[in-house]
Every structure is written in structure tokens, then in C-alpha cells.
Design a protein around this motif. Structure first.
Motif, mmCIF file in Angstrom:
data_model
loop_
_atom_site.group_PDB
_atom_site.id
_atom_site.type_symbol
_atom_site.label_atom_id
_atom_site.label_comp_id
_atom_site.label_asym_id
_atom_site.label_seq_id
_atom_site.Cartn_x
_atom_site.Cartn_y
_atom_site.Cartn_z
ATOM 1 N N TYR A 25 39.471 46.006 33.058
ATOM 2 C CA TYR A 25 40.474 44.962 32.817
ATOM 3 C C TYR A 25 41.888 45.534 32.960
ATOM 4 C CZ TYR A 25 43.240 41.499 30.248
ATOM 5 O OH TYR A 25 44.196 40.574 29.876
ATOM 6 N N ASN A 26 42.093 46.738 32.414
ATOM 7 C CA ASN A 26 43.402 47.386 32.529
ATOM 8 C C ASN A 26 43.705 47.792 33.969
ATOM 9 O OD1 ASN A 26 43.974 47.148 29.784
ATOM 10 N ND2 ASN A 26 42.967 49.080 29.284
ATOM 11 N N LEU A 27 42.672 48.202 34.699
ATOM 12 C CA LEU A 27 42.870 48.547 36.107
ATOM 13 C C LEU A 27 43.204 47.308 36.931
ATOM 14 C CD1 LEU A 27 40.049 51.178 36.752
ATOM 15 C CD2 LEU A 27 42.514 51.581 36.529
ATOM 16 N N ARG A 28 42.678 46.182 36.497
ATOM 17 C CA ARG A 28 43.002 44.936 37.187
ATOM 18 C C ARG A 28 44.506 44.653 37.087
ATOM 19 N NH1 ARG A 28 41.393 40.802 40.830
ATOM 20 N NH2 ARG A 28 43.037 39.273 40.536
ATOM 21 N N LYS A 29 45.130 45.054 35.995
ATOM 22 C CA LYS A 29 46.571 44.889 35.847
ATOM 23 C C LYS A 29 47.311 45.751 36.875
ATOM 24 C CE LYS A 29 46.373 43.851 30.887
ATOM 25 N NZ LYS A 29 46.788 44.280 29.523
ATOM 26 N N GLU A 30 46.774 46.963 37.123
ATOM 27 C CA GLU A 30 47.365 47.816 38.157
ATOM 28 C C GLU A 30 47.193 47.172 39.529
ATOM 29 O OE1 GLU A 30 49.056 50.708 37.645
ATOM 30 O OE2 GLU A 30 48.882 50.119 35.526
ATOM 31 N N TYR A 31 46.047 46.578 39.740
ATOM 32 C CA TYR A 31 45.749 45.872 40.990
ATOM 33 C C TYR A 31 46.748 44.741 41.216
ATOM 34 C CZ TYR A 31 43.037 42.644 44.011
ATOM 35 O OH TYR A 31 42.615 41.785 44.999
ATOM 36 N N LEU B 227 31.393 36.784 43.058
ATOM 37 C CA LEU B 227 30.880 37.234 41.772
ATOM 38 C C LEU B 227 32.006 37.589 40.819
ATOM 39 C CD1 LEU B 227 28.649 38.163 39.847
ATOM 40 C CD2 LEU B 227 28.639 40.369 41.031
ATOM 41 N N LEU B 228 32.948 38.399 41.275
ATOM 42 C CA LEU B 228 34.057 38.825 40.408
ATOM 43 C C LEU B 228 34.981 37.666 40.068
ATOM 44 C CD1 LEU B 228 34.858 41.640 39.212
ATOM 45 C CD2 LEU B 228 33.007 41.638 40.862
ATOM 46 N N ILE B 229 35.204 36.783 41.014
ATOM 47 C CA ILE B 229 36.046 35.619 40.744
ATOM 48 C C ILE B 229 35.428 34.766 39.643
ATOM 49 C CG2 ILE B 229 36.906 33.444 41.697
ATOM 50 C CD1 ILE B 229 37.220 34.909 44.380
ATOM 51 N N GLY C 51 35.312 34.881 31.824
ATOM 52 C CA GLY C 51 35.980 35.658 30.783
ATOM 53 C C GLY C 51 37.212 34.954 30.250
ATOM 54 N N LYS C 52 37.971 34.336 31.138
ATOM 55 C CA LYS C 52 39.178 33.615 30.733
ATOM 56 C C LYS C 52 38.811 32.437 29.833
ATOM 57 C CE LYS C 52 43.345 31.441 32.613
ATOM 58 N NZ LYS C 52 44.081 31.069 33.855
#
Length: 209
Positions: free
Chosen positions: A97-103, A136-138, A144-145
Motif C-alpha cells: 500500500y505504501n509502495l502504491r503511494k510511490e507509484y 485483478l489489482l483494480i 479495499g476502498k
């Protein structure tokens, strides 16, 4: 009304491994419980590649290796395996989740690939980036949201959690039976005794009265 009275037990075993104290619900408590949970979090961040879409996709060999590392450090039984993996998987999900913020800091994949976060293997980061646009990720992000939006009454214990809060309450009140209501209130109020939100207050009132 249910209560949380009862004694705790220690897992017996090797002198070279750390003995973990458990309460009657098989939850880690005592001085070693906090470092134990920290250790599990570190395993989730460092030994589960981010190149897998979700925890169910992580190979059994990786999970077996993690369990072996836990057993090499702590003297615990197989009955804690589910607890261990729940903590490891949660830490892994938070890490992603934190890496997604970097993304999200960059507008295109070219820039994202060029800015691989420190501590992440470039090949894993490349796969992680490609996974973000898969169906899948979407769908997982949408799920999750939605789940987070439905949570209205978060606990206020931080990393301490309910088990260690219960242990603390028992030590401070050795002659008192700690009920589920007592524990709920203790884990949903601020240090000054106030409730974080109106929802917390209304929930507590419904439970108490």
C-alpha cells in the motif's frame, strides 16, 4: 456478559529460542509480544516479494521459509501458525500500500521504473508496476476502498492491540474481572478518556446500556 478472566500460559521449549507468553486465547502478551509482532512485520516486508498480486498467490515455499525463520527465533507451537501468517500478510499488504503511494507520484510507467524505491529489487518493482493496471489489482483496490469506508469505529490502541491492552488492564486491576465491554471502551477511547468520533461514543453507549 462474557468476561476475559483467566490465566496466561508460556510455551515451553528450547533455551536458545525466545519463549512467547500467551493468554488463554492463544494471543501473544508480555514483554516479548511487541518485538515478536515487529519481527513478523519485518518478515512480511523483506521476505514476501511485491511481485505477487495478493497473499494467496505467494508460493508455499516462501511461506514455509518464513515459518522456519519464526521457529528459529521463537519457541512456539503450530497452533500459532495462523496468527503468524495473519500478521505477516498484513505487514506485506501495508508495505505494498505504501509502495502504491510511490507509484502514484509519477504520471507514467517510464518514470516509475526509473524511480525504484530504496530496498526494493528493480525486477520486483517492474512487475509491481505492471500489476497495477491488471483487472485483478483494480478490483482489489476497489474492494479495499469499500471495506475501509465501511469501518466507522476504529480502535485507538495503535500497535499495542487488544490482547496487550487486556493484559495491562488485568495487571492494573488484579481483583477485577475485565468484561468485553470494559475492553471495548479501553480500546476505543483517547488517552484523555474522550471518544475520537461521535460514532465511537454512540457505539459505546449501545454496548454499555
Amino acid at each position: 456478559m462474557s468476561d476475559f478472566s483467566g490465566s496466561s500460559s508460556s510455551v515451553q521449549g528450547s533455551n536458545t529460542r525466545k519463549r512467547l507468553e500467551l493468554n488463554e486465547y492463544k494471543q501473544p502478551v508480555g514483554e516479548i509480544s511487541a518485538p515478536f509482532n515487529t519481527f513478523l512485520g519485518q518478515l512480511g516486508r523483506t521476505h514476501c516479494p511485491i511481485s505477487f498480486a495478493d497473499w494467496r498467490k505467494v508460493p508455499g515455499a516462501i511461506k514455509d521459509n518464513i515459518w522456519s525463520m519464526v521457529l528459529a527465533t521463537y519457541d512456539i507451537d503450530d497452533e500459532l501458525k495462523e496468527y503468524v501468517f495473519s500478521k505477516v500478510s498484513k505487514a506485506w499488504k501495508v508495505w505494498k500500500y505504501n509502495l502504491r503511494k510511490e507509484y502514484d507520484k509519477f504520471d507514467n510507467d517510464v518514470e516509475r521504473i526509473r524511480n525504484c524505491p530504496i530496498g526494493v529489487k528493480q525486477e520486483d518493482w517492474d512487475i509491481f508496476i505492471n500489476l497495477q493496471s491488471t483487472e485483478l489489482l483494480i478490483n482489489l483496490r476497489k474492494k479495499g476502498k469499500t471495506s475501509r469506508a465501511q469501518v466507522k469505529c476504529l480502535h485507538t490502541t495503535g500497535r499495542r492491540g487488544a490482547a496487550r491492552t487486556l493484559e495491562k488492564m488485568r495487571k492494573e486491576n488484579p481483583n477485577t474481572i475485565i468484561t468485553r465491554t470494559d475492553l471495548f471502551v479501553a480500546t476505543h477511547i483517547r488517552p484523555d478518556g474522550s471518544y475520537p468520533t461521535q460514532t465511537h461514543l454512540e457505539t459505546a453507549v449501545r454496548i454499555i446500556f
